[in-house]
Design a protein around this motif. Sequence first.
Motif, PDB file in Angstrom:
ATOM      1  N   TRP A  96       0.736  -1.312  -0.110  1.00 47.38           N
ATOM      2  CA  TRP A  96       0.209  -0.080  -0.181  1.00 47.38           C
ATOM      3  C   TRP A  96       1.033   1.370  -0.034  1.00 47.38           C
ATOM      4  O   TRP A  96       0.665   2.064  -0.817  1.00 47.38           O
TER       5      TRP A  96
ATOM      6  N   GLN B 164       1.146   3.966  -2.980  1.00 46.69           N
ATOM      7  CA  GLN B 164       0.752   5.285  -2.759  1.00 46.69           C
ATOM      8  C   GLN B 164       1.852   6.161  -3.307  1.00 46.69           C
ATOM      9  O   GLN B 164       1.698   7.330  -3.936  1.00 46.69           O
TER      10      GLN B 164
ATOM     11  N   SER C 151       2.207   6.092  -7.289  1.00 43.03           N
ATOM     12  CA  SER C 151       1.119   6.925  -7.736  1.00 43.03           C
ATOM     13  C   SER C 151       0.767   8.460  -7.476  1.00 43.03           C
ATOM     14  O   SER C 151      -0.049   9.031  -7.988  1.00 43.03           O
TER      15      SER C 151
ATOM     16  N   ARG D 153       0.153   9.493  -4.803  1.00 43.42           N
ATOM     17  CA  ARG D 153      -1.116   9.666  -3.743  1.00 43.42           C
ATOM     18  C   ARG D 153      -2.188  10.493  -4.402  1.00 43.42           C
ATOM     19  O   ARG D 153      -2.784  11.208  -3.845  1.00 43.42           O
TER      20      ARG D 153
ATOM     21  N   ASP E 241      -6.104  10.311  -3.030  1.00 38.74           N
ATOM     22  CA  ASP E 241      -6.354  11.215  -1.948  1.00 38.74           C
ATOM     23  C   ASP E 241      -6.100  12.389  -1.963  1.00 38.74           C
ATOM     24  O   ASP E 241      -6.018  13.170  -0.770  1.00 38.74           O
TER      25      ASP E 241
ATOM     26  N   CYS F 239      -8.666   1.703  -0.697  1.00 34.98           N
ATOM     27  CA  CYS F 239      -7.563   1.489  -1.452  1.00 34.98           C
ATOM     28  C   CYS F 239      -7.881   1.479  -2.876  1.00 34.98           C
ATOM     29  O   CYS F 239      -7.061   1.641  -3.701  1.00 34.98           O
TER      30      CYS F 239
ATOM     31  N   ALA G  66      -6.620   4.525  -5.377  1.00 29.78           N
ATOM     32  CA  ALA G  66      -5.537   4.508  -5.884  1.00 29.78           C
ATOM     33  C   ALA G  66      -4.845   3.153  -6.688  1.00 29.78           C
ATOM     34  O   ALA G  66      -4.271   3.083  -7.415  1.00 29.78           O
TER      35      ALA G  66
END
Length: 176
Positions: free
Chosen positions: A82, A86, A89, A91, A94, A161, A164
Motif C-alpha cells: 500500500w 501510494q 502513484s 497519492r 487522496d 484502497c 489508488a
Amino acid sequence: MSNAISVLDRYQHYRARRFLKHEQTYANSLPSWRTQRRRRILVVGLALTFAVMAVISVLCAFGFRIAALAWIPATLIFLPLWVALQIVSGRQGDAPNATLDEFELAQRNNARSIGLAITQNLMLLPIFYLIIGSVSTDFGDGNIAYAGGLMTLTVLLIGGCTPAMILGWTRPDPDA
C-alpha cells in the motif's frame, strides 16, 4: 457561517501544503516502480492480500479461530504494498483538489466514486452476516463478532484502497 467556511478553507490549504511537501519528499522514491507494469504488480499484490483477508474472515466465521493468525502476515504484506503504491502513484487517489489539474481531478473523482460504490455494495456482506448470525444464535458465539469485524475491516480496506488501485492500474507511464 462564514467562520465555518474559513475554517474549512484553512484546513484545505493546510492539506494542500502538507500534500505538496510529502510529494516533494517522495518524488524520487522507487523510480523503477513508477511504470504502469510495476504499478499493476502492486495492485495485483493488494488484490491478492485482500482475497487472503476475506478468506481468513470467512474461516473465522466457521470457527477456525487459528486462521486469524494468518491476518498478521497478510497485514505485513499489505502495508508495504500500500505504501509503495501510494508513493509511485503520487497519492493521487487522496490528493487535495488544489493540487490536481482538471483532468487529474476528474480521474480521481471517478476512481473515488467507484471506490465508494464498491465499499457500499461489499459492506452488505458483513452487515447481513452480522444480522443473520446474531439472530440465529444465542449471542454466545464470539466467532460472529470477530469474523464480522474482520469482514468489515477487509471491506473498508478494499474500498479505501480502490481509488489508488484504479489510478495505479489505468494511468500511463510517466514521461521520461
